[in-house]
Design a protein around this motif. Structure first.
Motif, PDB file in Angstrom:
ATOM      1  N   MET A   1       0.844  -1.178   0.000  1.00 18.61           N
ATOM      2  CA  MET A   1       0.000   0.000   0.000  1.00 18.61           C
ATOM      3  C   MET A   1       0.885   1.235   0.000  1.00 18.61           C
ATOM      4  SD  MET A   1      -3.002   1.156   2.633  1.00 18.61           S
ATOM      5  CE  MET A   1      -3.969  -0.264   2.259  1.00 18.61           C
ATOM      6  N   ASP A   2       0.530   2.196  -0.854  1.00 18.03           N
ATOM      7  CA  ASP A   2       1.299   3.425  -0.991  1.00 18.03           C
ATOM      8  C   ASP A   2       0.664   4.518  -0.130  1.00 18.03           C
ATOM      9  OD1 ASP A   2       2.927   5.485  -1.760  1.00 18.03           O
ATOM     10  OD2 ASP A   2       2.131   5.633  -3.803  1.00 18.03           O
ATOM     11  N   TRP A   3       1.186   4.678   1.095  1.00 19.36           N
ATOM     12  CA  TRP A   3       0.628   5.645   2.036  1.00 19.36           C
ATOM     13  C   TRP A   3       0.772   7.076   1.522  1.00 19.36           C
ATOM     14  CZ3 TRP A   3      -2.457   3.999   5.694  1.00 19.36           C
ATOM     15  CH2 TRP A   3      -2.332   2.686   6.126  1.00 19.36           C
ATOM     16  N   GLN A   4       1.824   7.332   0.800  1.00 21.93           N
ATOM     17  CA  GLN A   4       2.051   8.670   0.243  1.00 21.93           C
ATOM     18  C   GLN A   4       0.895   9.070  -0.679  1.00 21.93           C
ATOM     19  OE1 GLN A   4       4.720  10.718   0.763  1.00 21.93           O
ATOM     20  NE2 GLN A   4       4.304  12.270  -0.794  1.00 21.93           N
ATOM     21  N   SER A   5       0.439   8.148  -1.538  1.00 22.97           N
ATOM     22  CA  SER A   5      -0.631   8.495  -2.489  1.00 22.97           C
ATOM     23  C   SER A   5      -1.986   8.629  -1.793  1.00 22.97           C
ATOM     24  CB  SER A   5      -0.711   7.439  -3.599  1.00 22.97           C
ATOM     25  OG  SER A   5      -1.133   6.200  -3.069  1.00 22.97           O
ATOM     26  N   ILE A   6      -2.145   8.003  -0.627  1.00 20.56           N
ATOM     27  CA  ILE A   6      -3.423   8.101   0.096  1.00 20.56           C
ATOM     28  C   ILE A   6      -3.564   9.464   0.761  1.00 20.56           C
ATOM     29  CG2 ILE A   6      -4.730   7.216   2.069  1.00 20.56           C
ATOM     30  CD1 ILE A   6      -3.673   4.439   1.374  1.00 20.56           C
ATOM     31  N   PHE A   7      -2.488   9.984   1.343  1.00 23.55           N
ATOM     32  CA  PHE A   7      -2.589  11.207   2.129  1.00 23.55           C
ATOM     33  C   PHE A   7      -2.032  12.453   1.455  1.00 23.55           C
ATOM     34  CE2 PHE A   7      -2.785   7.863   5.376  1.00 23.55           C
ATOM     35  CZ  PHE A   7      -3.983   8.210   5.963  1.00 23.55           C
ATOM     36  N   ALA A   8      -1.170  12.319   0.469  1.00 23.16           N
ATOM     37  CA  ALA A   8      -0.612  13.498  -0.207  1.00 23.16           C
ATOM     38  C   ALA A   8      -1.683  14.105  -1.107  1.00 23.16           C
ATOM     39  CB  ALA A   8       0.609  13.102  -1.027  1.00 23.16           C
ATOM     40  N   PRO A   9      -1.941  15.396  -0.955  1.00 26.85           N
ATOM     41  CA  PRO A   9      -2.977  16.013  -1.793  1.00 26.85           C
ATOM     42  C   PRO A   9      -2.591  15.971  -3.272  1.00 26.85           C
ATOM     43  CG  PRO A   9      -1.923  17.645  -0.350  1.00 26.85           C
ATOM     44  CD  PRO A   9      -1.331  16.322  -0.033  1.00 26.85           C
ATOM     45  N   SER A  10      -3.598  15.705  -4.110  1.00 25.47           N
ATOM     46  CA  SER A  10      -3.345  15.666  -5.554  1.00 25.47           C
ATOM     47  C   SER A  10      -3.510  17.043  -6.187  1.00 25.47           C
ATOM     48  CB  SER A  10      -4.287  14.672  -6.223  1.00 25.47           C
ATOM     49  OG  SER A  10      -5.629  15.050  -6.003  1.00 25.47           O
ATOM     50  N   VAL A  11      -4.188  17.940  -5.474  1.00 25.39           N
ATOM     51  CA  VAL A  11      -4.315  19.332  -5.924  1.00 25.39           C
ATOM     52  C   VAL A  11      -3.805  20.208  -4.791  1.00 25.39           C
ATOM     53  CG1 VAL A  11      -6.282  18.891  -7.454  1.00 25.39           C
ATOM     54  CG2 VAL A  11      -6.697  19.520  -5.091  1.00 25.39           C
ATOM     55  N   PRO A  12      -3.337  21.400  -5.095  1.00 26.88           N
ATOM     56  CA  PRO A  12      -2.876  22.291  -4.029  1.00 26.88           C
ATOM     57  C   PRO A  12      -4.007  22.549  -3.017  1.00 26.88           C
ATOM     58  CG  PRO A  12      -2.227  23.137  -6.176  1.00 26.88           C
ATOM     59  CD  PRO A  12      -3.132  21.970  -6.425  1.00 26.88           C
ATOM     60  N   LEU A  13      -3.645  22.674  -1.743  1.00 25.33           N
ATOM     61  CA  LEU A  13      -4.640  22.883  -0.691  1.00 25.33           C
ATOM     62  C   LEU A  13      -5.480  24.124  -0.940  1.00 25.33           C
ATOM     63  CD1 LEU A  13      -2.600  21.915   2.503  1.00 25.33           C
ATOM     64  CD2 LEU A  13      -4.229  20.534   1.215  1.00 25.33           C
ATOM     65  N   LEU A  14      -4.861  25.192  -1.437  1.00 18.05           N
ATOM     66  CA  LEU A  14      -5.600  26.416  -1.726  1.00 18.05           C
ATOM     67  C   LEU A  14      -6.651  26.177  -2.811  1.00 18.05           C
ATOM     68  CD1 LEU A  14      -6.070  29.400  -1.194  1.00 18.05           C
ATOM     69  CD2 LEU A  14      -4.285  29.911  -2.877  1.00 18.05           C
ATOM     70  N   GLU A  15      -6.330  25.376  -3.801  1.00 17.87           N
ATOM     71  CA  GLU A  15      -7.291  25.063  -4.859  1.00 17.87           C
ATOM     72  C   GLU A  15      -8.488  24.292  -4.285  1.00 17.87           C
ATOM     73  OE1 GLU A  15      -7.746  22.445  -8.943  1.00 17.87           O
ATOM     74  OE2 GLU A  15      -5.740  23.127  -8.369  1.00 17.87           O
ATOM     75  N   GLY A  16      -8.222  23.340  -3.395  1.00 18.19           N
ATOM     76  CA  GLY A  16      -9.307  22.609  -2.751  1.00 18.19           C
ATOM     77  C   GLY A  16     -10.187  23.541  -1.934  1.00 18.19           C
ATOM     78  N   PHE A  17      -9.572  24.492  -1.233  1.00 13.86           N
ATOM     79  CA  PHE A  17     -10.323  25.465  -0.444  1.00 13.86           C
ATOM     80  C   PHE A  17     -11.176  26.349  -1.349  1.00 13.86           C
ATOM     81  CE2 PHE A  17     -10.770  29.634   1.575  1.00 13.86           C
ATOM     82  CZ  PHE A  17     -11.396  29.266   2.771  1.00 13.86           C
ATOM     83  N   VAL A  18     -10.603  26.821  -2.441  1.00 12.96           N
ATOM     84  CA  VAL A  18     -11.349  27.680  -3.366  1.00 12.96           C
ATOM     85  C   VAL A  18     -12.498  26.914  -4.006  1.00 12.96           C
ATOM     86  CG1 VAL A  18     -11.193  28.967  -5.547  1.00 12.96           C
ATOM     87  CG2 VAL A  18      -9.446  29.277  -3.790  1.00 12.96           C
ATOM     88  N   ARG A  19     -12.266  25.669  -4.406  1.00 10.81           N
ATOM     89  CA  ARG A  19     -13.335  24.855  -4.992  1.00 10.81           C
ATOM     90  C   ARG A  19     -14.481  24.657  -3.995  1.00 10.81           C
ATOM     91  NH1 ARG A  19     -12.168  21.537  -9.526  1.00 10.81           N
ATOM     92  NH2 ARG A  19     -10.069  21.884 -10.298  1.00 10.81           N
ATOM     93  N   GLY A  20     -14.151  24.326  -2.759  1.00  9.59           N
ATOM     94  CA  GLY A  20     -15.179  24.146  -1.737  1.00  9.59           C
ATOM     95  C   GLY A  20     -15.931  25.432  -1.451  1.00  9.59           C
ATOM     96  N   THR A  21     -15.209  26.558  -1.414  1.00 10.01           N
ATOM     97  CA  THR A  21     -15.820  27.861  -1.158  1.00 10.01           C
ATOM     98  C   THR A  21     -16.803  28.224  -2.261  1.00 10.01           C
ATOM     99  OG1 THR A  21     -13.909  28.640   0.080  1.00 10.01           O
ATOM    100  CG2 THR A  21     -15.352  30.324  -0.855  1.00 10.01           C
ATOM    101  N   VAL A  22     -16.368  28.149  -3.484  1.00  9.30           N
ATOM    102  CA  VAL A  22     -17.228  28.512  -4.617  1.00  9.30           C
ATOM    103  C   VAL A  22     -18.452  27.608  -4.664  1.00  9.30           C
ATOM    104  CG1 VAL A  22     -17.365  28.581  -7.141  1.00  9.30           C
ATOM    105  CG2 VAL A  22     -15.381  29.559  -5.969  1.00  9.30           C
ATOM    106  N   THR A  23     -18.266  26.313  -4.491  1.00  7.85           N
ATOM    107  CA  THR A  23     -19.391  25.372  -4.521  1.00  7.85           C
ATOM    108  C   THR A  23     -20.396  25.689  -3.431  1.00  7.85           C
ATOM    109  OG1 THR A  23     -17.960  23.640  -5.414  1.00  7.85           O
ATOM    110  CG2 THR A  23     -20.029  22.937  -4.403  1.00  7.85           C
ATOM    111  N   PHE A  24     -19.922  25.896  -2.215  1.00 11.50           N
ATOM    112  CA  PHE A  24     -20.821  26.189  -1.095  1.00 11.50           C
ATOM    113  C   PHE A  24     -21.603  27.466  -1.337  1.00 11.50           C
ATOM    114  CE2 PHE A  24     -21.988  28.133   2.889  1.00 11.50           C
ATOM    115  CZ  PHE A  24     -22.569  27.088   3.579  1.00 11.50           C
ATOM    116  N   LEU A  25     -20.912  28.540  -1.682  1.00 10.09           N
ATOM    117  CA  LEU A  25     -21.575  29.834  -1.817  1.00 10.09           C
ATOM    118  C   LEU A  25     -22.547  29.863  -2.993  1.00 10.09           C
ATOM    119  CD1 LEU A  25     -18.623  32.217  -0.884  1.00 10.09           C
ATOM    120  CD2 LEU A  25     -20.515  31.434   0.558  1.00 10.09           C
ATOM    121  N   VAL A  26     -22.190  29.260  -4.117  1.00  8.91           N
ATOM    122  CA  VAL A  26     -23.092  29.232  -5.271  1.00  8.91           C
ATOM    123  C   VAL A  26     -24.340  28.410  -4.944  1.00  8.91           C
ATOM    124  CG1 VAL A  26     -23.359  28.346  -7.632  1.00  8.91           C
ATOM    125  CG2 VAL A  26     -21.354  29.701  -7.020  1.00  8.91           C
TER     126      VAL A  26
END
Length: 172
Positions: free
Chosen positions: A1-26
């Motif tokens: 099992m590759d623990w790095q691929s399970i926990f390492a973000p695949s997108v930058p954290l800021l991008e995940g935050f912006v995506r969640g913000t835009v989705t919630f507010l819209v």
């Protein structure tokens, strides 16, 4: 099992935050525009929160996201905005009037409020149906009735002057 691929973000954290913000507010704006009646027994923000958290968590659980961290960032962002919207609405009542639904007078002095009925896409027959759930056959005995933020109808009768329960009584 590759623990790095399970926990390492695949997108930058800021991008995940912006995506969640835009989705919630819209989605908050869309649900606010739809009207109170569509929420059922929950408030619109509650419905939005449940749906978004479930969807964000599901991506991490089913492996659609590249990592668990991606799903956690989305869930944390959605929860953050849920609390932030409630806090802003509480602290600034004028902003709260835009962000949060308020009770709307569906019946005033025994007369239907057609403007509110149109806004909520309610027919007179639907209003009568809700009144019957409160044990009321004649609209003339109703002083006021409100469609509450959770979509339920509350009734103040002329003859008793007290508020009926928001939830209709359980049938036998």
């Amino acid at each position: 099992m590759d623990w790095q691929s399970i926990f390492a973000p695949s997108v930058p954290l800021l991008e995940g935050f912006v995506r969640g913000t835009v989705t919630f507010l819209v989605l908050l704006v869309f649900l606010r525009l739809v009207g109170q009646r569509e929420a059922g027994g929950l408030g619109i923000t509650d419905v939005l929160l449940v749906v978004l958290v479930a969807e964000a968590a599901a991506a991490g659980l089913h492996g659609e996201a590249e990592s668990v961290t991606d799903g956690v960032v989305l869930v944390a962002t959605i929860l953050f905005w849920s609390v932030a919207v409630d806090a802003v609405a509480y602290r600034f009542p004028r902003v709260g009037a835009l962000l949060k639904a308020r009770p709307r007078a569906l019946i005033e002095n025994g007369m239907l409020n057609r403007k509110v009925m149109l806004r909520e896409f309610m027919t007179p027959e639907e209003v009568q149906s809700h009144l019957r759930l409160h044990g009321i056959e004649d609209i003339a005995v109703v002083d006021r009735a409100y469609i509450e933020p959770n979509g339920m109808i509350s009734v103040v009768r002329r003859d008793r002057g007290e508020t009926e329960p928001v939830e209709p009584p359980e049938s036998l």
